[in-house]
Design a protein around this motif. Structure first.
Motif, short mmCIF file in Angstrom:
data_model
loop_
_atom_site.label_atom_id
_atom_site.label_comp_id
_atom_site.label_asym_id
_atom_site.label_seq_id
_atom_site.Cartn_x
_atom_site.Cartn_y
_atom_site.Cartn_z
N GLN A 88 0.90 -1.09 -0.45
CA GLN A 88 -0.54 0.09 0.24
C GLN A 88 0.66 0.59 -0.18
O GLN A 88 2.07 1.21 0.35
N GLN A 137 0.18 8.40 2.00
CA GLN A 137 -0.20 10.15 0.92
C GLN A 137 1.50 10.13 0.87
O GLN A 137 2.04 11.35 0.00
N LYS A 182 5.56 6.86 0.41
CA LYS A 182 6.15 5.75 0.98
C LYS A 182 5.27 4.55 0.98
O LYS A 182 4.00 4.46 0.91
N GLN A 207 4.04 0.65 2.33
CA GLN A 207 4.23 -0.18 3.18
C GLN A 207 4.19 -1.65 2.66
O GLN A 207 3.03 -2.08 1.83
N ILE A 260 3.29 -5.11 2.60
CA ILE A 260 2.12 -6.06 3.09
C ILE A 260 2.59 -7.40 3.85
O ILE A 260 2.84 -7.93 4.52
N ARG A 262 -0.30 -0.04 7.80
CA ARG A 262 0.20 0.98 6.86
C ARG A 262 0.20 2.08 8.05
O ARG A 262 1.19 2.63 7.58
N GLN A 272 2.75 3.74 9.68
CA GLN A 272 3.68 5.43 8.32
C GLN A 272 3.05 6.84 8.78
O GLN A 272 3.92 7.39 9.21
N LYS A 273 1.48 6.76 9.26
CA LYS A 273 1.50 7.76 10.36
C LYS A 273 1.75 8.10 11.27
O LYS A 273 2.45 7.76 11.98
N GLU A 292 -5.82 12.26 7.89
CA GLU A 292 -5.37 12.19 6.05
C GLU A 292 -6.58 11.52 5.46
O GLU A 292 -7.16 11.21 5.58
#
Lengths: 228, 228
Positions: A65, A68, A71, A73, A75, B145, B149-150, B228
DNA sequence: CGTCAGATTGATCTGTGTCAAACCCAGTGG
DNA sequence: CCACTGGGTTTGACACAGATCAATCTGACG
């Protein structure tokens, strides 16, 4: 590049779905189409509608995935005998992941309708599909805990062990599966630079050896300890 | 405390499995047992063998995994109409999560054998089970994800929105669902103190209000932006 | 050889975790 | 009715894992 014939495909499918009678598999493959994909091409993209799922006859892919920030990820990685895209088909939703080939691949496309027909007709097939979905679910749950709680180094060690387990090693401990540092970091869930540093640490500790993309596991118990 | 009767149970089950005929559901409930659990008790524990799965008639639970440091990672919350434990039943593996009640609950236990029998007999039931498994899988992938990432603040905003969505809000925007800060932090995947600080930030920014466990969403678009 | 993607190393910054202390408040019992 | 208790909450100070940016290096391949 020659494509395998349907029989070979059915054979390969049988290895994954052991309990499904060959006859039923054959009916699944009546309307499928076989196709060759070059290394580095997208099979499908996140958020797009896909009208069927894919069975990987040969090669490896990454399933990921994109955040925003751009980058990725990852799975999971897929290898021959894996099936993907079925989640979207079953839920009738757009794909929640992208799939890109990491090597030249031969893929078998199974249309939506064929898939659902089979799920409704064959108890054994639907049971085995359920097995696969549940396995992925268990893996995903485990991964959530690990990514949330473990240190990056620990996850790196874990990932190396998973690679050894899933894709095998040469007699000397060298992983059969190799990816770029970037993909590796996107799977572990960290920055590429961090990954490289931690890999060097593992090297310094004598747990692994690496020449380019070839990574050799020298001390499995030691790695397990770090992976906890 | 009075337990509901089987009919009520079947009714509730039908709300989750809409396409399964009542008659088939009834056969599923022949060998089930209904039980009351007090708030704060374990239904089952990670790594133990469970010989059936559970249907939540009323109440809320948390489904989580415990890390080696003793810190929990909550995978999801369950509310009435949810089913859990089926992954272990289907895979015939020990439970990969623990389940603990967050309120007094009424649970319906469905033995292993009944479950698999139904999966093999009813196409509709097994298809709907598959739907559930695939939904959880999609959620889990998305969560991987996000956790990877966040920022924590962004995930917190997201979780608040999820709560509003899944459990509803009062007319004034107050979440119907409330948990301790610790459980909230274990779901978001962060330290309790960090969670509290970020919640205060959201308060300072006028996006939420909170009195004890009551959290009120004041500015949904604003929260969405942060998530986001 | 030149080129270019990927790998590596260094320097620096910052979001989060950790530890410690204080606070709030509901429920209990004297 | 009030002190006491204890679980949950909040705030503060500080340390560090890991991200980011920049520069250099490597090696495969045309």
């Amino acid at each position: 590049m020659l494509l395998p014939d349907t029989t070979a495909c059915i054979q390969k499918f049988k290895e994954t779905f052991r309990n499904v009678p060959l006859q039923e598999i054959a009916s699944l493959f009546q309307e499928t189409s076989l196709q060759h994909y070059k290394k580095g091409t997208f099979i499908y993209r996140e958020n797009t509608h896909i009208s069927g799922c894919y069975f990987l006859y040969s090669g490896t892919v990454k399933i990921f995935q994109t955040g925003q920030t751009g980058k990725d990820q990852i799975i999971r990685f897929g290898k021959e005998g894996d099936i993907f895209g079925f989640r979207s088909v079953i839920r009738n939703e757009p794909a929640c992941t992208s799939v890109e080939t990491l090597s030249d691949c031969v893929l078998c496309y199974i249309p939506n309708t064929t898939m659902t027909r089979m799920l409704m007709q064959s108890h054994v097939f639907s049971y085995e599909m359920m097995q696969i979905a549940c396995k992925e679910l268990g893996d995903a749950n485990r991964y959530i805990r690990e990514i949330a709680q473990k240190s990056v180094k620990s996850r790196l060690a874990e990932v190396l062990l998973i690679f050894a387990d899933e894709f095998g090693t040469e007699p000397d401990g060298t992983l059969r599966f190799n990816v770029t540092r970037e993909d590796l970091s996107n799977f572990v869930g960290t920055a590429t630079e961090t990954l490289i540093r931690l890999l060097s640490e593992l090297k310094a500790e004598g747990l692994v050896e690496s020449r380019g993309r070839k990574i050799t596991l020298l001390n499995i118990p030691g790695l397990k300890k770090i992976a906890e």
